[in-house]
Design a protein around this motif. Sequence first.
Motif, short mmCIF file in Angstrom:
data_model
loop_
_atom_site.label_atom_id
_atom_site.label_comp_id
_atom_site.label_asym_id
_atom_site.label_seq_id
_atom_site.Cartn_x
_atom_site.Cartn_y
_atom_site.Cartn_z
N ALA A 23 0.82 -1.20 -0.33
CA ALA A 23 -0.10 -0.31 0.36
C ALA A 23 0.66 1.42 -0.07
CB ALA A 23 -0.52 -0.06 1.66
N GLY A 28 -2.31 4.80 1.41
CA GLY A 28 -2.96 3.40 1.97
C GLY A 28 -3.81 2.25 0.67
N ASN A 29 -2.98 3.09 -0.51
CA ASN A 29 -4.59 2.40 -1.57
C ASN A 29 -3.05 1.11 -2.10
OD1 ASN A 29 -6.21 4.29 -2.65
ND2 ASN A 29 -4.45 5.34 -3.22
N LEU A 30 -3.64 -0.25 -2.34
CA LEU A 30 -3.02 -1.00 -2.45
C LEU A 30 -2.72 -1.60 -3.95
CD1 LEU A 30 -2.34 -3.34 -0.64
CD2 LEU A 30 -4.01 -4.93 -0.83
N TRP A 84 3.72 0.40 4.35
CA TRP A 84 2.93 0.16 3.73
C TRP A 84 1.72 -1.08 4.40
CZ3 TRP A 84 3.79 -5.27 2.74
CH2 TRP A 84 5.70 -5.83 3.77
N SER A 86 -0.96 -1.22 5.36
CA SER A 86 -2.81 -0.91 5.45
C SER A 86 -3.75 -2.21 6.08
CB SER A 86 -3.18 -0.14 4.05
OG SER A 86 -3.74 -1.42 3.35
N ASP A 88 -6.63 -2.71 5.18
CA ASP A 88 -6.18 -3.45 3.65
C ASP A 88 -5.96 -5.07 3.69
OD1 ASP A 88 -9.22 -2.45 2.55
OD2 ASP A 88 -8.17 -1.51 1.09
N LEU A 89 -4.40 -4.38 3.95
CA LEU A 89 -3.17 -5.23 3.83
C LEU A 89 -3.53 -6.59 4.91
CD1 LEU A 89 -1.46 -6.79 1.89
CD2 LEU A 89 0.43 -4.53 3.04
#
Length: 195
Positions: A23, A28-30, A84, A86, A88-89
Motif C-alpha cells: 500500500a 494506503g491504496n493497495l 506500507w 494498510s 486492507d493489507l
Amino acid sequence: MTQFQYDIPSIIKGYAQGYFLMADEMGGNLGWYSSQERALIPLDDRFRYPKSLQRILNQDRFTVAINRDFQAVVNGCANRDKTWISTDLKEIYWELYLTGWAHSFETWQGNQLAGGILGLAIGGAFIGESMFYQIPEGSKVAMVRLVEHLRSRGFLLFDAQMTNPHLERFGSYIIGNRAYKRLLNQAVERSCVFV
C-alpha cells in the motif's frame, strides 16, 4: 500492476510470479509491484550473523513459535511512522493466514512477544514481508531460527524483497529479476511444508 486481483488464488499466483503487494504511504491504496532486483537471505553457508548474537542464542533467552500470535506480528510490523501495511493489507494477510499461506515466525520472552517475521510460504519459497521487534535482539534471533527452520524443511528460497544494512549483516545479497524468477519458479514447484 493490475493483472492480479485480491482474492486468495490471484494473490498466490501473483507472488508465485514474482510480484508483491504494497500500500502506498499516502493514501494506503493497495497495488501490485515488481522490482528489477530482489534481496535474498542465503539458506546455504553464505548465511552469517554477528558473533555477539551467537552468545544470545547460546543463552536461550528466547523461545520460538510459529503462528502463536499472527495478528500481533502483523500489527508489530505495521506499527511504524511510515508503513506500507494498510488496513486492507492486514485483512489480506489474515485471509492468507487462515488459508495456510501466510505465517508468523516469532520469538518470545516468557509471555511477551519479543519479535517476529511475517511471510508467505509457497512451495519451497518463503517470501518475507516484514519483521519487527519489541525486545532487543528479538527479530535477529527470529531470523537465525527461521533460516534453520527453512533449511530443515527443504526450502530453496528466502526472499527478503529489499535489503538494508540490518539484513546485510546476515549475508543478504541482490539478485537480478530474471535470475530471481528462475529461482522462484524452481522453489514454488517444491513440496515443502512450513508448519
